[in-house]
Design a protein around this motif. Structure first.
Motif, PDB file in Angstrom:
ATOM      1  N   LEU A 108      -6.572   4.158  -6.355  1.00  0.00           N
ATOM      2  CA  LEU A 108      -6.388   4.539  -4.967  1.00  0.00           C
ATOM      3  C   LEU A 108      -7.304   5.691  -4.572  1.00  0.00           C
ATOM      4  N   TRP A 113      -3.743  -0.668  -8.793  1.00  0.00           N
ATOM      5  CA  TRP A 113      -4.041  -0.243  -7.432  1.00  0.00           C
ATOM      6  C   TRP A 113      -3.802   1.266  -7.301  1.00  0.00           C
ATOM      7  N   TYR A 160       0.835  -1.198   0.000  1.00  0.00           N
ATOM      8  CA  TYR A 160       0.000   0.000   0.000  1.00  0.00           C
ATOM      9  C   TYR A 160       0.870   1.248   0.000  1.00  0.00           C
TER      10      TYR A 160
END
Lengths: 402, 386, 548
Positions: free
Chosen positions: B335, B331, B106
């Protein structure tokens, strides 16, 4: 196994190749904007602003091409459009121009007096900060008694780009005369977030329409000229008053922005018969709190030498010099007091005394912050202390007149 | 030293058996700490005293280090994901390891996205974010494919370049005469409350707490005994540099302006105008950001990769670089839909989630290990008795 | 690091198996040396295809004529004067003693001839047929005697060889003015001249199944790293080529990674460079027939060093190294920076400059990138043309090129004059890189950087530089990381990299390259004047001047 790094490399390269060149722009497809002017539009909402841009005609300016001979094409061209925001007006200019406007090289921004006086300019500069295209290092000037559009259309001599001429004049004035300062955009914006601001002015001498022609520079003494003139006092974004002459220089002195200037003193009995070339000056502002009331101390220390004398006086004597120093101190103090008076009268603290008090006593400042401009500042005691030094008198001690 | 031995060593094991030296670890740590923190308005919630908040954050980082250091001493040959299983047992430890990996990924994504946003808002407004991110991630994938040793060596080169960039930038800012130290006064304008709040909620976890990721890399050290010195030195030095930069921003721009700008360093360097020629030095800032973000994202990504290799018992990290890289691309795109959401989300994560990964879980591990050691001692003493 | 090599071999082997049906052995005639002279001579002629340059001199030896003898050599490879006066004359005139030339054992006869008659430098016994042929083809003179299946090889090599000349590719103003030639022995001798140490080792080997090229390994025993030496030997042994054409063939066989554009083996034609490098623990590989010697391992910074650096004062040498580094960087990213600034970041160019550039570009039909590409490409074409042409015409090409590129293209409005400046500047910068292999690599990489800059501006360029540096960090030259001593950082070795410290400070050899003996100066360094007494004092000077 081993071909893997090669694969990644090939993928890297293919992204490079496949990608369009989104932000690519060729230089010849750009119209470099050298100055931007903002005036009051014709109504309140739809046409709130009238924006004028001055675009550089590179072929005429660049050295090497078409040098010498009379130029038939103007070095710059201006375009105007109106809109409710500055950004919108700028886009509306697009149909009038051959290429894309390119803003990062703006050298100057001028604001029409009408806009400054009636509408106020407190909220005007957001787009400059927000857009990465703009650098906030150019000066912002206010046009005295005229519109920004007119200022931008005047052809100037010696320096082909009019905005460069204005900026050059401003810089040299600041360096040698000290009455005006370079009001750089970032500082203006900083001032605008407070209540009071100080902006340098520019004015047109002569007829603007006559100036809008190459004929203007074909004459040895151009009929229309641009001149840096006056310091505009702003309060809450609105122009209140123009400071000129001694007042203006006093204000600059307080702000510690004078580098060099000429101070005239009385020479024996001749009024203003002696000039001092002030080479260095430093101003310190401190605040002291007495009985919950702030007192501001301004200490100026300036140095200079004698540059011109119109009466017989013996400058080789220390006494004489000391006398002159006293006189100079008085003169400077008067100028400062003039500026202070003007500021107090307008209830506008463009010297940022508030910050000084905050540094001295944050708690007190928090208490008086809201009433500062209107109530406390005009009543605050300000002590001015000037120290002047005349270091030398040039190559002669006595003038040739007897 | 010779390639032959090196090759043999590599082939014999599943995990990459590369070694990184103390200088390399230092370079990696320093670049890592600079990542984004040096560019964004860091610690500005403490207003004029942000430097103090950063210093306090650094002190918290030092305390955290001793937790990590204790764990490292217990299991010097295992990465973080390895000793979570030793401490919490096979299943719970595995899950915690997985959580850490997701957290690392992340942050990788977050860094890359932040960088993309800066580029878009500063120099390349028309380029799609996707293109920038793909390019960045592919470059990272390539370098990580070459291994941690190469990353370490590259860091050695770029730390020199970064220092040069920093020095020139600082020099120009000082010479251009925009520094106004009055902007930093008065000290403690708003009291201790905002400072402590910023220090404990913001500056301590980002970037000092993020150094938890280096617990994954410690087994690669060629001289493990130097780790303590290197880590503390990197931590303190980077803390000082961040502190310096934050103060410089405030001194040049003033607190208000720093608060308002997304990337204050860019505005600070934008003020430089020397001889009417040395100006427009944005390149320095963009390159600084590029280099630091590249290393920060690479380190997080690499640690996530070796974590995955460790958890799923894979052969090597090379085989999963590209698939995971692709996941990261999407991703990072999904986000957040805009910059404000991105910032908001990172604030949320910073203040509520990171604390588990940076402090609570390591602390828990510390406690569990201490208790276990106690039991072990008792066991051994008992067995001695009988 | 070695895996690339192994893979290479695997691939080669695989491809060989595909073509197996075409593969034929090179014909060889291994009859062995016969006792009959005529048979031997016939066999030799047959084996060599009865060439025109084969010289056979048959005569009788001894008084009364007892032995039919033949001298065989190849015209042009052997020195006829030596053969005439030290072989043939000796054999024909001096063999009188019948007892000695009637030995019971054939070896005794040969021993007698070797020890008492032949007056050439080296002689060797040859019993193997192929070895005999090889000696013959390498210029030796073969002596065959009827009735014995033995041969004697006398070294009387000669023939025309190029003389030692001044180095052409690595000229030095102050340094020695000799360069290697094609003959291997001359080359090794040149180095031997400079290092008179018993530890200087030269190991010869023959490589190439057909060419049988002589290759010499040179190193200083005790300084060279044994592991490195073993590695080099192993890689040389693995060469399976039929032909070795010069040192480049060797280089491409033994190189660590041939995907990388960077050169990982240093080539030089200067004996003093070889001297310096092997003193630092490197290995030099001489290949017969090429004047360029390979030096390995080589690291990146070496390619920015010249021999001249060590013949100049250290301050100036350091300055020159800085200039070269700048030249390197300009060549690599100069044009791409220009492209990036002009097409993506015109806001970063100072205003007056931008106005000038824009004015120049008015009316140019190409985008900056295409323009740069055209110009760079034209430059490369001109450069190639200039090299390939005979020297006189080459000059004409460069004049035409300069005129066409510089003047005509600009005035025709096809390219802007700023682009000409950039391309010319890059070209000049590229000439500062002293080693051609490095220049070539940078010239290629420059195009890559230009593409990156043209698609993503400074961002692409920055990322490209990071990837390039990472790649450079990842490669090794014979186990030595290519960017040593920068990555990994070895501070002790920085004294002779970007700057050149004065010689007394260069007290250690490069750490990774020579691990065994790193110190190279004595421990008691005495910098400066040796003692006070030797200095001329002012008093002395006065006294001197006072004397008549």
């Amino acid at each position: 196994m081993n071909h893997r790094p090669i694969t990644i490399l090939i993928m890297l390269l293919s992204t490079v190749f496949l990608s369009g060149c989104w932000d690519r722009a060729e230089l010849q497809d750009l119209d470099i904007v050298s100055a931007i002017g903002i005036d009051k539009g014709s109504d309140e909402v739809e046409n709130r602003y009238m924006v004028t841009v001055q675009v550089i005609n590179e072929g005429q300016i660049a050295s090497g091409k078409g040098g010498g001979g009379a130029k038939e094409i103007a070095p710059v061209t201006t375009y105007s459009a109106t809109g409710s925001t500055v950004a919108e007006s700028l886009r509306k200019i697009a149909p009038k121009i051959p290429q894309e406007l390119f803003f990062p090289h703006i050298q100057l921004m001028v604001i029409g007096e009408d806009l400054a006086k009636q509408e106020g300019i407190q909220d005007l500069f957001d787009w400059i900060e927000r857009d990465s295209q703009f650098r906030t290092l150019f000066p912002i000037l206010v046009v005295k008694n005229n519109t920004a559009k007119n200022v931008l259309k005047i052809v100037t001599s010696l320096e082909p780009i009019p905005s460069a001429k204005i900026v050059g004049g401003l810089e040299s004035t600041q360096k040698t005369w000290g009455e005006f300062v370079m009001t750089r955009a970032d500082k203006v914006i900083q001032q605008m977030s407070g209540n009071a601001a100080l902006l340098t002015g520019v004015q047109i001498i002569g007829d603007p329409d006559e100036g809008n022609s190459l004929k203007n520079v074909q004459k040895i003494s151009p009929p229309t000229e641009l001149e840096i003139k006056g310091l505009g006092i702003f309060k809450k974004g609105k122009l209140q008053k123009w400071l000129e002459g001694d007042e203006a220089r006093g204000a600059i002195l307080i702000n510690n922005e004078v580098t060099k200037t000429i101070v005239d003193l009385n020479c024996n009995k001749k009024k203003k018969g002696l000039s001092i070339d002030m080479m260095r000056s430093k101003t310190k502002i401190t605040a002291k709190i007495k009985n919950n009331k702030p007192i501001i101390y301004i200490a100026v220390r300036s140095e200079g030498h004698i540059s011109e004398v119109h009466c017989p006086i013996d400058l080789g004597k220390h006494k004489v010099i000391e006398k002159l120093e006293k006189q100079m101190e008085k003169e400077l103090k008067e100028e400062i007091l003039l500026a202070l008076e003007a500021a107090k009268k307008e209830k506008s603290d463009f010297f940022r005394f508030g910050e000084t008090i905050n540094r001295e006593d944050p708690k007190l400042w928090k208490k008086i912050k809201n009433q500062w401009d209107e109530e406390i500042f005009p009543e605050t005691e300000v002590n001015v202390h000037v120290q002047a030094f005349i270091r030398r008198s040039g190559l002669r001690t006595k003038p040739y007149i007897k | 030293m010779l390639g032959l031995n090196h090759q043999e060593m590599r082939d014999s094991s599943t995990m990459e058996k590369a070694k990184i030296s103390a200088i390399q670890l230092f370079a990696l740590m320093f670049l890592f700490e600079m990542g984004t923190a040096v560019i964004i308005s860091y610690g500005i919630d403490a207003k004029k005293d942000s430097w103090l908040a950063i210093m306090l954050g650094m002190c918290v980082g030092i305390i955290l280090f001793f937790i990590y250091y204790f764990l490292f001493r217990q299991y010097p040959n295992l990465p973080l994901t390895g000793y979570t299983r030793k401490i919490f047992g096979k299943y719970l430890g595995w899950i915690i390891g997985l959580l850490y990996i997701i957290f690392f990924l992340y942050i990788t994504v977050h860094n890359i996205r932040s960088f993309g946003e800066l580029l878009l808002s500063s120099t390349m407004p028309k380029t799609p974010l996707l293109a920038l991110i793909i390019l960045m991630l592919l470059a990272i994938c390539y370098v990580l494919y070459l291994g941690i040793e190469v990353l370490g060596r590259t860091a050695e080169v770029f730390i020199v370049i970064l220092i040069l960039l920093g020095l020139t930038g600082n020099l120009f800012i000082f010479f251009s005469g925009n520094v106004d130290l009055h902007n930093l006064q008065p000290f403690l304008e708003n009291g201790w409350k905002p400072i402590l709040k910023t220090a404990f909620l913001e500056t301590s976890s980002f970037p000092f707490g993020q150094m938890v990721v280096f617990t994954m890399l410690l087994p690669y050290l060629n001289r493990p005994e130097s780790m303590k010195k290197v880590w503390l030195f990197a931590l303190i030095l980077s803390g000082l540099v961040l502190c310096w930069t934050a103060s410089l921003n405030i001194a040049v721009l003033g607190t208000e302006n720093v608060e308002r700008s997304t990337f204050p360093l860019l505005s600070t360097i934008g003020k430089v105008d020397l001889f009417e020629f040395i100006q427009r030095l944005d390149v320095i800032v963009v390159f600084t950001l590029l280099i630091t973000v590249f290393f920060k994202a690479s380190i997080f990504f690499y640690c996530a990769l070796i974590g995955i290799v460790d958890l799923f018992k894979l052969k090597n990290h090379q085989q999963i670089i590209l698939p995971i890289g692709c996941i990261l691309i999407f991703w990072s795109m999904s986000l957040a839909s805009n910059f404000s959401e991105h910032i908001g989300e990172s604030r949320y994560v910073d203040s509520y989630i990171t604390v588990y990964f940076h402090i609570i879980i390591p602390l828990l591990m510390l406690v569990v290990t201490l208790i276990r050691n106690r039991f072990k001692k008792n066991d051994s003493s008992e067995s001695n008795l009988t | 690091m070695n895996s690339a090599m192994n893979r290479l071999f695997k691939k080669r082997k695989k491809s060989k198996s595909i073509y197996k049906f075409e593969e034929t052995e090179i014909p060889s005639t291994d009859q062995g040396i016969m006792a009959h002279l005529d048979e031997n001579l016939a066999n030799i002629k047959e084996a060599l295809g009865n060439p025109g340059d084969l010289a056979i001199r048959e005569f009788k030896m001894g008084k009364p004529s007892l032995h039919k003898v033949a001298i065989i050599y190849i015209n042009g490879l052997a020195d006829k004067m030596i053969i005439g006066s030290f072989v043939i004359e000796r054999l024909m005139e001096n063999v009188h003693d019948s007892e000695n030339i009637h030995p019971k054992e054939p070896s005794e006869l040969f021993t007698y001839i070797k020890e008492n008659i032949l007056t050439v430098g080296t002689v060797e016994d040859i019993t193997d047929w192929n070895k005999m042929l090889l000696s013959l083809l390498s210029g030796q003179t073969i002596l065959l005697i009827d009735g014995y299946n033995h041969a004697i090889g006398c070294s009387a090599q000669g023939g025309e060889l190029r003389a030692i000349t001044e180095p052409t590719t690595e000229p030095a103003v102050r340094g020695p003015k000799e360069s290697f030639v094609e003959a291997l022995i001359t080359n090794t001798a040149m180095v031997r001249h400079r290092i008179k140490s018993p530890n200087l080792r030269v190991e010869m080997m023959k490589l190439g199944k057909v060419t049988q090229t002589e290759v010499a390994l040179m190193y200083v025993n005790g300084i060279v790293n044994d592991k490195l030496l073993a590695e080099v030997k192993e890689r040389l042994d693995k060469i399976e080529a039929d032909e070795i054409v010069g040192s480049n063939t060797i280089e491409e066989w033994i190189i660590d990674d041939f995907w990388t554009p960077w050169p990982t083996i240093l080539k030089t034609e200067r004996p003093d460079v070889v001297q310096g490098e092997i003193q630092e623990g490197r290995v030099a590989v001489f290949v017969d027939g090429t004047p360029t010697t390979l030096i390995l391992p080589a690291i990146w910074i070496q390619f920015l060093h010249t021999a001249e650096d060590y013949y100049l004062r250290w301050q100036f040498a350091s300055f020159l190294r800085f200039i070269r580094l700048v030249g390197f960087l300009i060549t690599l990213i100069g044009p791409s920076l220009f492209i990036a600034f002009l097409t993506y970041h015109p806001e970063l160019i100072p205003t007056p400059l931008l106005i000038n550039l824009t004015a120049q570009r008015q009316g140019i039909p190409f985008p900056v990138f295409i323009e740069a590409l055209i110009m760079e490409f034209t430059f490369e074409v001109l450069r190639e043309a200039g090299i390939r042409m005979p020297r006189q015409i080459g000059q004409a090409v460069s004049i035409v090129g300069a005129l066409v590129l510089g003047e005509a293209a600009v005035s025709a409005g096809i390219v802007s004059s700023s682009m000409v400046i950039v391309v010319a500047g890059t070209a000049i910068a590229s000439f500062t890189i002293p080693h051609a292999t490095m220049t070539d690599a940078v010239r290629l990489l420059r195009f890559l950087m230009m593409i990156l800059a043209a698609t993503f501006g400074l961002y692409g360029l920055g990322l490209g530089v990071i990837v390039l540096v990472a790649h450079t960090c990842s490669i090794r030259s014979f186990g030595i990381p290519y960017l040593t001593p920068f990555a990994p950082i070895i501070l002790a070795d920085w004294k002779d990299t970007l700057v050149r410290a004065p010689k007394p400070f260069l007290s250690t050899r490069p750490r990774l390259i020579s691990q065994l003996r790193t110190k190279r100066t004595g421990t008691t360094q005495n910098l400066g004047p040796s003692s006070r007494e030797h200095q001329t004092t002012n008093n002395q000077l006065k006294r001197d001047s006072n004397e008549p």
